[in-house]
Design a protein around this motif. Structure first.
Motif, short mmCIF file in Angstrom:
data_model
loop_
_atom_site.label_atom_id
_atom_site.label_comp_id
_atom_site.label_asym_id
_atom_site.label_seq_id
_atom_site.Cartn_x
_atom_site.Cartn_y
_atom_site.Cartn_z
N ASN A 166 1.32 -0.97 -0.33
CA ASN A 166 -0.24 0.21 0.05
C ASN A 166 0.81 1.15 0.09
O ASN A 166 0.64 2.58 0.30
N VAL A 167 2.27 1.29 -0.41
CA VAL A 167 2.52 2.30 -0.91
C VAL A 167 2.35 3.12 -1.95
O VAL A 167 2.14 2.27 -2.60
N SER A 168 2.43 4.46 -1.93
CA SER A 168 1.71 4.73 -2.81
C SER A 168 2.86 5.73 -3.99
O SER A 168 2.83 6.61 -4.45
N GLU A 169 2.98 4.61 -4.75
CA GLU A 169 3.64 4.77 -5.89
C GLU A 169 2.35 4.41 -7.07
O GLU A 169 1.45 4.64 -6.78
N LEU A 170 3.66 4.57 -8.35
CA LEU A 170 2.39 4.82 -9.91
C LEU A 170 1.65 3.65 -9.32
O LEU A 170 0.42 4.00 -9.79
N THR A 171 1.77 2.32 -9.23
CA THR A 171 1.05 1.00 -9.85
C THR A 171 -0.33 1.52 -8.16
O THR A 171 -1.02 0.72 -9.04
N ASN A 172 0.22 1.51 -7.19
CA ASN A 172 -1.03 1.81 -6.90
C ASN A 172 -1.74 3.02 -6.48
O ASN A 172 -3.48 3.44 -5.92
N VAL A 173 -1.34 3.70 -6.63
CA VAL A 173 -2.04 5.35 -6.74
C VAL A 173 -3.06 4.60 -7.90
O VAL A 173 -4.08 5.21 -7.78
N SER A 174 -3.06 3.93 -9.18
CA SER A 174 -3.44 3.77 -9.91
C SER A 174 -4.77 2.52 -9.31
O SER A 174 -5.94 2.86 -10.24
N LYS A 175 -4.63 2.17 -8.79
CA LYS A 175 -5.11 0.68 -7.88
C LYS A 175 -6.56 1.46 -7.23
O LYS A 175 -7.73 1.23 -7.40
N ASP A 176 -5.88 2.38 -6.81
CA ASP A 176 -7.09 3.39 -5.72
C ASP A 176 -7.81 4.07 -7.17
O ASP A 176 -9.21 4.39 -6.89
N VAL A 190 -7.26 5.34 -17.83
CA VAL A 190 -5.77 5.48 -16.41
C VAL A 190 -5.09 4.32 -17.05
O VAL A 190 -4.33 4.85 -16.58
N PHE A 191 -5.93 3.04 -17.42
CA PHE A 191 -4.16 2.27 -17.76
C PHE A 191 -3.76 2.74 -18.84
O PHE A 191 -2.56 2.65 -19.07
N ILE A 192 -4.04 3.66 -19.76
CA ILE A 192 -3.18 3.35 -20.81
C ILE A 192 -2.01 4.97 -20.49
O ILE A 192 -1.32 4.57 -20.89
N THR A 193 -2.38 5.74 -19.31
CA THR A 193 -1.89 7.11 -19.06
C THR A 193 -0.39 6.03 -18.13
O THR A 193 0.60 6.60 -17.89
N VAL A 194 -1.21 5.09 -17.04
CA VAL A 194 -0.36 4.47 -16.27
C VAL A 194 1.36 4.09 -17.21
O VAL A 194 2.79 3.99 -16.84
N ALA A 195 0.60 3.07 -18.89
CA ALA A 195 1.62 2.57 -19.16
C ALA A 195 2.20 3.02 -19.75
O ALA A 195 3.75 2.94 -20.00
N GLY A 196 1.51 4.72 -20.61
CA GLY A 196 2.62 5.60 -21.00
C GLY A 196 3.88 5.99 -20.44
O GLY A 196 4.94 6.42 -20.57
N LEU A 197 3.42 6.01 -18.69
CA LEU A 197 4.38 7.00 -18.10
C LEU A 197 5.67 5.31 -17.52
O LEU A 197 6.72 6.44 -17.73
#
Length: 218
Positions: A166-176, A190-197
């Motif tokens: 539950n650390v607020s890194e990129l993957t966990n933020v996207s999950k929330d 959201v998926f596209i943005t996370v993958a893009g980053l």
């Protein structure tokens, strides 16, 4: 995607980069020490350190990363009496694991240096540490820099394991964010943005790796 969610993802990306930077930088330094001990510590008390470094490398390389993140987050606070900051402790676990990988990468570079260079430097009166620091390491790092950078890319992606803590890194933020969305288009965005980053950061390093591989002569 609204601007608030995008801003949250950028904050998650920043934490991802910071954790990966500290883990990778520390791993290069500690991995160099481990590599030297494993390669050259063959006499007296140093032989014990060489055996310990070999054991460390083999244990960490052959066990799951997430296990060491859990160990860092749940064992270290008890042993050291420190606050359970999972972002910091998880980074320590990532550093411990990555150090073993970096050690083998750097050891491969050390093994590629002709032993005659040590003998020649010794004949000129140079100490072992002087020879290592000024003669061997510069050549070693030149050889393994692309591989080290490739491992840094992997380290950036490995920070996603911290979502399990539950650390607020990129993957966990996207999950929330995804857990609060119902609209299909927003979820896809959201998926596209996370993958893009992730892609922008990792691909930038990959381009650097390719450049170094093409323009350096080993």
């Amino acid at each position: 995607m609204n601007i608030i969610n995008f801003y949250a993802l950028l904050n998650g990306l920043w934490l991802t980069i910071v954790m990966a930077f500290f883990a990778a930088t520390g791993a290069i330094i500690f991995g160099s020490i481990l590599a030297v001990l494993r390669n050259y510590a063959n006499n007296g008390f140093l032989k014990i350190l060489g055996i310990l470094s070999s054991a460390y490398i083999e244990i960490f390389r052959n066990t799951p990363l997430l296990l060491w993140m859990y160990a860092s987050c749940f064992v270290l606070p008890i042993l050291l009496g420190i606050p359970a900051n999972y972002a910091v402790l998880g980074t320590i676990g990532l550093f411990l694991y990555t150090s073993s990988v970096m050690a083998e990468i750097i050891r491969g570079g050390l093994n590629a240096i002709p032993k005659g260079q040590f003998e020649a430097a010794h004949a000129q009166g140079f100490s072992f540490s002087f020879t290592l620091w000024y003669i061997v390491f510069p050549q070693c790092y030149k050889k393994v820099t692309p591989t080290i950078l490739s491992q840094c890319v992997t380290t950036i992606k490995d920070t996603s394991f911290l979502a399990a803590l539950n650390v607020s890194e990129l993957t966990n933020v996207s999950k929330d964010i995804l857990s609060s969305l119902k609209d299909f288009n927003q979820i896809v965005s959201v998926f596209i943005t996370v993958a893009g980053l992730y892609f922008i950061v990792c691909f930038s390093l990959s381009i650097l790796v390719r450049y170094l591989s093409r323009h350096n002569h080993y």
